[in-house]
Scaffold this active site. Sequence first.
Site, PDB file in Angstrom:
ATOM      1  N   ASP A 338      41.663  38.320  41.037  1.00 44.54           N
ATOM      2  CA  ASP A 338      41.240  39.238  42.311  1.00 44.54           C
ATOM      3  C   ASP A 338      42.274  38.957  43.327  1.00 44.54           C
ATOM      4  O   ASP A 338      42.660  38.188  43.775  1.00 44.54           O
ATOM      5  CB  ASP A 338      40.016  38.339  42.630  1.00 44.54           C
ATOM      6  CG  ASP A 338      39.114  39.215  43.757  1.00 44.54           C
ATOM      7  OD1 ASP A 338      39.426  40.186  44.103  1.00 44.54           O
ATOM      8  OD2 ASP A 338      38.128  38.794  44.291  1.00 44.54           O
ATOM      9  N   GLU A 530      32.553  40.854  52.615  1.00 47.75           N
ATOM     10  CA  GLU A 530      33.306  39.563  52.318  1.00 47.75           C
ATOM     11  C   GLU A 530      33.170  38.544  53.342  1.00 47.75           C
ATOM     12  O   GLU A 530      32.081  38.389  54.026  1.00 47.75           O
ATOM     13  CB  GLU A 530      34.677  39.837  51.733  1.00 47.75           C
ATOM     14  CG  GLU A 530      34.834  40.715  50.652  1.00 47.75           C
ATOM     15  CD  GLU A 530      36.130  40.953  49.726  1.00 47.75           C
ATOM     16  OE1 GLU A 530      36.879  40.060  49.656  1.00 47.75           O
ATOM     17  OE2 GLU A 530      36.447  41.933  49.278  1.00 47.75           O
TER      18      GLU A 530
HETATM   19  C1  BGC Z   1      37.430  41.517  46.162  1.00 46.90           C
HETATM   20  C2  BGC Z   1      36.864  41.840  44.621  1.00 46.90           C
HETATM   21  C3  BGC Z   1      37.390  43.340  44.880  1.00 46.90           C
HETATM   22  C4  BGC Z   1      38.490  43.544  44.840  1.00 46.90           C
HETATM   23  C5  BGC Z   1      39.184  44.669  44.787  1.00 46.90           C
HETATM   24  C6  BGC Z   1      38.563  41.846  46.484  1.00 46.90           C
HETATM   25  O1  BGC Z   1      38.816  41.392  47.795  1.00 46.90           O
HETATM   26  O2  BGC Z   1      36.948  40.159  46.193  1.00 46.90           O
HETATM   27  O3  BGC Z   1      35.568  41.775  44.594  1.00 46.90           O
HETATM   28  O4  BGC Z   1      36.859  43.841  43.497  1.00 46.90           O
HETATM   29  O5  BGC Z   1      39.012  43.063  46.216  1.00 46.90           O
HETATM   30  O6  BGC Z   1      38.780  45.602  45.864  1.00 46.90           O
END
Ligand code: BGC
Length: 634
Positions: A338, A530
């Site tokens: 990730d 987030e």
């Molecule tokens: C997130 C993921 C996401 C990825 C791609 C990350 O910051 O934790 O859930 O899929 O970004 O956008």
Amino acid sequence: MSWSLRLSTATPHASRKQLIVLAVVVFVIVTMWLFFSQRKPSELRCARGVGEACAPVSPAFRDRTKSPAERADNLLSYMTLDEKVGQLALVEKNSVHSMEDITRYGLGALLSGAGGKPETNTAAGWRAMVDAFQGASRNSRLGIPLLYGIDANHGHANVPGATVFPHQIGLGATGDPALVERIAEATAKELVATHIYWNFMPSLDAPQDIRWGRVYEAFGSDVSRIEQLGSAYVQGLQSDREAPRVIGTAKHYLAAGSMQWGTSSNSKFSIDQGQTPPDERALREAYLPPFRAAVEAGVGSVMVGLNRWGNHHVASNHTLLTDILKRELGFSGFVVSDWYGVYEIPGGSYRATIKAINAGVDMVMLPYDYKPFIEDVMRAVSRGEISQQRLDDAVRRILIAKFALGLFDERRDESVSVVGAPEHRALAREAVARSQVLLKNDGVLPLSTSVKSIAVVGSASDNIGRQVGAWTVEWQGIDGNWLPGATSVLQGIREAAPKATIMHDVEGNFAPDAQADIGIAIVGESPYAEGWGDNERPELSPQDYEAISRLRRHANRVIVLIISGRPLLISAELARWDALVAGWLPGSEGSGVADTLFGKSPFVGTLPVPWPASAAGIVDKEISPLFPLGFRAQ
Ligand code: BGC
């Protein structure tokens, strides 16, 4: 002159000579023919003269009657080291230096990080952008197509005009696997219309702490609900196990939902990217089952969380990634890291890359730069720090996904008109209605459609940006009314009670003598994503509280509808409200909320997470919640 003419006019002596010449010529022609026809066509297309890496003109991997595994093995046999390493790279599309780089490095995959949209942000614009990237990858020596990945968290919400379904917490409230399956299927169709075949969903996180900014991305905290809905989502998205329509991503592996407050590795966050207690029993009982179910449903990829398991990053944990996920659960898809997660493993980027790949990461998400990654992996493989076998295993897993998706062949297409199609909006509306959770009702709900007057207040009453939340065109979402084709809750109320006089003011500033039969306060959170949504005290804003108390002066009965990504602390005020509904983040179809308020659809949603009574109750599970998990008022 023909040979027959020459033979017929020749002397017997000349004729013998000519026959010998003829025989020699025929011999040469036949030998040459045999040579070229028997010759491995592989020698026609070689990588910088490397014999064993030459590819035939019509190789077996192009034969769609063969299985994805057979095709992947065949293709692997022609690949050079740098071609293999390129497959491991998943690059954020805005970081691609040039189209030529896609061809030159044979990049395995690209992604649109949240908000990574094309210049023309329409379905056709997305399709054109992805096609252009795909064209560059097909120009590589072996013409290996790339995977394009995206976060279609609640529908293909990156495209204005797409259907925006409720965020997963709302789907969790429905507890309805068949509905979730249909939603995932509709999402897949909208993705395919833009030529995107990889979704970074479903989230199988089981958040235990509502202060985390990602609670709403999950189906809730209940392991069996997540298990059921997660695998339904995978089935709907992928549709066919052998030939998936779009591949899904079970994330964030593992136990991200148990990260502890104050442990984030990011100084701006509190819980996101934090630490998970290394409790193997909890891991197996509370967090692993949804991943097991997703693997059984054939999920194509698994994304590794940014969390630490004790002191060690999950991305470097061989036990979790290889021993448990790949061996014990038998996961045969590919593991993707990730964002910048791999580089957060201590020891510098070279060591971190080696640790992650050796632990079991197959594809590395590279939000910024890919060249150092490619150099590092090439060096590590040539030094034996990553074995050839591990590299081949990672590449093979990725190639199998590409073959299974039909990326090497003609695929069934969808028209761009499917994006935001009326039948998808109708499905979203149904989902919204089924996701509403009635938490309190002093006999005021459902409302009669013949109600004479309604007063509506609150920050989320006529605010599509708050309804859809984050991961909608922009990573953090956009507050306000801006999304085309969407319906606000207020609009839904107007449609449901066309004869009623409706007065509306966000702050509740009505004329002093204005009176309504019913007051509806639609209040809640502004969008966040987030770690930016980590919040020590999730509660209503003072402005929303003020609007509710003003509303009480103008309406006999007051219904409070909370539009939020998680439970909010409301115990102190609850007694003053006649009814309370948790509406979650319903998405583009606000009419679905009105459908339940006015009794067109019954309240069937149940709480997907316990609703804490106090700040202390968020952490201390011994303190009784205001409403328990699974609750619904009668
Ligand atoms: C997130 C993921 C996401 C990825 C791609 C990350 O910051 O934790 O859930 O899929 O970004 O956008």
